[in-house]
Design a protein around this motif. Structure first.
Motif, PDB file in Angstrom:
ATOM      1  N   PRO A   1      14.174   9.908  19.185  1.00  0.00           N
ATOM      2  CA  PRO A   1      14.959  11.079  18.698  1.00  0.00           C
ATOM      3  C   PRO A   1      16.015  10.383  18.363  1.00  0.00           C
ATOM      4  O   PRO A   1      16.691   9.281  18.994  1.00  0.00           O
ATOM      5  CB  PRO A   1      15.089  11.895  19.782  1.00  0.00           C
ATOM      6  N   GLY A   2      16.638  10.694  17.028  1.00  0.00           N
ATOM      7  CA  GLY A   2      17.803   9.944  16.518  1.00  0.00           C
ATOM      8  C   GLY A   2      17.820   8.515  15.915  1.00  0.00           C
ATOM      9  O   GLY A   2      18.219   8.163  15.064  1.00  0.00           O
ATOM     10  N   GLU A   3      16.586   8.655  15.732  1.00  0.00           N
ATOM     11  CA  GLU A   3      16.154   7.040  15.043  1.00  0.00           C
ATOM     12  C   GLU A   3      15.557   7.382  13.187  1.00  0.00           C
ATOM     13  O   GLU A   3      15.264   9.048  13.101  1.00  0.00           O
ATOM     14  CB  GLU A   3      14.866   5.831  15.543  1.00  0.00           C
ATOM     15  N   MET A   4      15.549   6.157  12.503  1.00  0.00           N
ATOM     16  CA  MET A   4      15.340   6.199  11.172  1.00  0.00           C
ATOM     17  C   MET A   4      14.498   5.153  10.997  1.00  0.00           C
ATOM     18  O   MET A   4      15.092   3.979  11.111  1.00  0.00           O
ATOM     19  CB  MET A   4      16.422   6.319  10.573  1.00  0.00           C
ATOM     20  N   LEU A   5      13.557   5.579  10.226  1.00  0.00           N
ATOM     21  CA  LEU A   5      12.952   4.388   9.373  1.00  0.00           C
ATOM     22  C   LEU A   5      13.259   3.632   8.025  1.00  0.00           C
ATOM     23  O   LEU A   5      13.688   5.169   7.267  1.00  0.00           O
ATOM     24  CB  LEU A   5      11.484   5.009   8.677  1.00  0.00           C
ATOM     25  N   VAL A   6      13.963   2.769   8.126  1.00  0.00           N
ATOM     26  CA  VAL A   6      14.789   2.443   7.257  1.00  0.00           C
ATOM     27  C   VAL A   6      13.503   1.639   5.753  1.00  0.00           C
ATOM     28  O   VAL A   6      14.140   1.531   4.808  1.00  0.00           O
ATOM     29  CB  VAL A   6      16.076   1.661   7.377  1.00  0.00           C
ATOM     30  N   ALA A   7      13.063   0.729   6.474  1.00  0.00           N
ATOM     31  CA  ALA A   7      12.022   0.026   5.662  1.00  0.00           C
ATOM     32  C   ALA A   7      10.967  -0.385   6.337  1.00  0.00           C
ATOM     33  O   ALA A   7      11.039  -0.451   7.573  1.00  0.00           O
ATOM     34  CB  ALA A   7      13.037  -1.306   5.284  1.00  0.00           C
ATOM     35  N   VAL A   8      10.254  -1.382   5.296  1.00  0.00           N
ATOM     36  CA  VAL A   8       8.843  -1.519   5.649  1.00  0.00           C
ATOM     37  C   VAL A   8       8.253  -2.910   5.201  1.00  0.00           C
ATOM     38  O   VAL A   8       8.951  -3.466   4.105  1.00  0.00           O
ATOM     39  CB  VAL A   8       7.894  -1.231   5.167  1.00  0.00           C
ATOM     40  N   GLU A   9       8.663  -4.404   6.158  1.00  0.00           N
ATOM     41  CA  GLU A   9       8.445  -5.154   5.736  1.00  0.00           C
ATOM     42  C   GLU A   9       6.592  -5.900   5.906  1.00  0.00           C
ATOM     43  O   GLU A   9       6.072  -5.839   6.483  1.00  0.00           O
ATOM     44  CB  GLU A   9       9.230  -6.660   6.459  1.00  0.00           C
ATOM     45  N   VAL A  10       6.177  -6.328   4.561  1.00  0.00           N
ATOM     46  CA  VAL A  10       4.760  -6.418   3.963  1.00  0.00           C
ATOM     47  C   VAL A  10       4.477  -8.193   4.040  1.00  0.00           C
ATOM     48  O   VAL A  10       5.442  -8.428   3.211  1.00  0.00           O
ATOM     49  CB  VAL A  10       4.471  -5.276   3.055  1.00  0.00           C
ATOM     50  N   PRO A  11       3.765  -8.901   4.848  1.00  0.00           N
ATOM     51  CA  PRO A  11       3.435  -9.980   4.782  1.00  0.00           C
ATOM     52  C   PRO A  11       2.808 -10.467   3.406  1.00  0.00           C
ATOM     53  O   PRO A  11       2.125  -9.360   3.246  1.00  0.00           O
ATOM     54  CB  PRO A  11       2.679 -10.411   5.701  1.00  0.00           C
ATOM     55  N   THR A  12       3.507 -11.240   2.956  1.00  0.00           N
ATOM     56  CA  THR A  12       2.874 -11.703   1.075  1.00  0.00           C
ATOM     57  C   THR A  12       1.313 -11.939   1.493  1.00  0.00           C
ATOM     58  O   THR A  12       1.651 -13.302   2.483  1.00  0.00           O
ATOM     59  CB  THR A  12       3.676 -12.070   0.239  1.00  0.00           C
ATOM     60  N   GLY A  13       0.699 -12.494   0.438  1.00  0.00           N
ATOM     61  CA  GLY A  13      -0.300 -13.847   0.783  1.00  0.00           C
ATOM     62  C   GLY A  13      -1.706 -12.635   0.810  1.00  0.00           C
ATOM     63  O   GLY A  13      -1.681 -11.377   1.219  1.00  0.00           O
ATOM     64  N   GLY A  14      -3.005 -13.720   0.809  1.00  0.00           N
ATOM     65  CA  GLY A  14      -4.389 -13.104   1.357  1.00  0.00           C
ATOM     66  C   GLY A  14      -4.586 -12.098   0.124  1.00  0.00           C
ATOM     67  O   GLY A  14      -4.284 -12.032  -1.497  1.00  0.00           O
ATOM     68  N   GLU A  15      -5.955 -11.727   0.221  1.00  0.00           N
ATOM     69  CA  GLU A  15      -6.060 -11.265  -0.487  1.00  0.00           C
ATOM     70  C   GLU A  15      -6.679  -9.189  -0.134  1.00  0.00           C
ATOM     71  O   GLU A  15      -7.402  -9.137   0.802  1.00  0.00           O
ATOM     72  CB  GLU A  15      -7.873 -11.583  -1.068  1.00  0.00           C
ATOM     73  N   SER A  16      -6.745  -8.662  -0.749  1.00  0.00           N
ATOM     74  CA  SER A  16      -7.146  -6.753  -0.447  1.00  0.00           C
ATOM     75  C   SER A  16      -7.857  -6.362  -1.399  1.00  0.00           C
ATOM     76  O   SER A  16      -8.427  -7.056  -2.542  1.00  0.00           O
ATOM     77  CB  SER A  16      -5.694  -6.342  -0.111  1.00  0.00           C
TER      78      SER A  16
END
Ligand SMILES: Cc1cc2nc3c(=O)[nH]c(=O)nc-3n(C[C@H](O)[C@H](O)[C@H](O)COP(=O)(O)OP(=O)(O)OC[C@H]3O[C@@H](n4cnc5c(N)ncnc54)[C@H](O)[C@@H]3O)c2cc1C
Length: 269
Positions: free
Chosen positions: A161-176
């Motif tokens: 409670p009271g928190e907010m998601l502010v961003a997502v940090e996504v590792p780069t590299g690899g294949e998807s």
């Protein structure tokens, strides 16, 4: 049906937002594409909606040393079109393309989708496959939670409670590879797979097969042997419940089909 009465505030700074979110019955409003329908159906009856739409700093998509940082307010359309996302984490752009329809993609946000944690949604599975970190802020400061620990259950996350998601940090590299089967393009997936491989790791994150994204570890271990072995092993990872259209057995079959397609795509490269 109409929404129950609620108060509304549109803070101009994160600090103001955190003050408002301390009030009892306060709830974050981002793109409103899931929250507004749930208010209208009275599935949710908050006392105060804290509309974070004016916090422009939360829209930013930024390259960092070995990650791409995507702000929580980045819309699905923004993620789909961003040159940085397409270049450094193409899985996210492909997933965004499969979410709903343009009108919803223009308003719905990455953070809203992750915070909602719908088990059939695309982004949570991508975040798990990509081993992303979710950046969460509250009055007490900032913390980072790996996607694998963020999704706790059906529409349940590690947000307090009271928190907010502010961003997502996504590792780069690899294949998807990102694949989903849906009754029509834009519908929630019947079954989906967000697969990512790096030199060290193969991560097969399935969605719409349980209460949250599921990493298929047995299938990943067997993938080095053969596609058929990985498909056989998948039954040890997944036990999908039936949905409105498919039995659990059909969903497991569809998951095996997607796994076969993903691994074949890599094998033929
Ligand atoms: C017809 C239709 C079809 C759809 N199809 C799909 C689909 O195929 N795939 C899919 O993934 N989604 C789909 N969606 C959902 C859509 O992607 C939503 O936009 C998304 O799930 C929620 O994002 P939002 O920004 O609209 O969040 P909101 O609706 O504003 O909020 C959703 C929830 O998240 C919380 N929240 C929002 N932002 C934050 C934040 N930064 N920090 C903490 N809490 C936050 C809110 O309090 C609320 O509980 C569909 C929606 C509709 C209406």
């Amino acid at each position: 049906m109409k929404a129950a009465a609620f108060a509304y505030a549109r803070p101009r700074s994160p600090e103001e937002a955190f003050d408002l979110l301390e009030r009892p019955g306060a709830k974050v409003l981002a793109g409103g594409q899931s929250l507004i329908p749930s208010l209208n159906m009275r599935l949710s009856t908050p006392d105060l909606l804290v509309d974070i739409g004016a916090l422009k700093m939360l829209r930013e998509i930024r390259r960092e040393a070995s990650a791409l940082r995507v702000g929580a307010l980045a819309t699905h359309a923004q993620v789909e079109r961003s040159a940085d996302v397409r270049k450094h984490v193409p899985m996210l752009a492909e997933a965004a393309r499969q979410i709903a329809h343009p009108a919803i993609r223009n308003r719905g946000t990455l953070g809203g989708s992750l915070a909602l944690a719908d088990p059939a949604a695309e982004y949570p599975a991508c975040a798990v496959a990509l081993d992303a970190s979710l950046v969460i802020r509250g009055k007490g400061g900032e913390r980072r939670v790996k996607a694998g620990s963020f999704f706790k259950g059906l529409f349940e996350t590690d947000l307090r409670p009271g928190e907010m998601l502010v961003a997502v940090e996504v590792p780069t590299g690899g294949e998807s590879v990102f694949l989903e089967l849906a009754r029509r393009h834009g519908d929630y997936a019947s079954v989906g797979l967000a697969a990512h491989r790096s030199a060290a790791d193969l991560r097969l994150s399935f969605f719409a097969v349980g209460a949250r994204p599921i990493l298929a570890k047995h299938a990943a271990a067997a993938a080095g042997t053969s596609i058929a072995a990985a498909q056989d092993a998948l039954a040890r990872d997944l036990d999908p419940p039936a949905d409105l259209y498919h039995s659990g057995a059909t969903k497991l079959h569809l998951a095996r089909v997607l796994l076969g397609r993903a691994l074949a795509q890599w094998n033929t490269k």
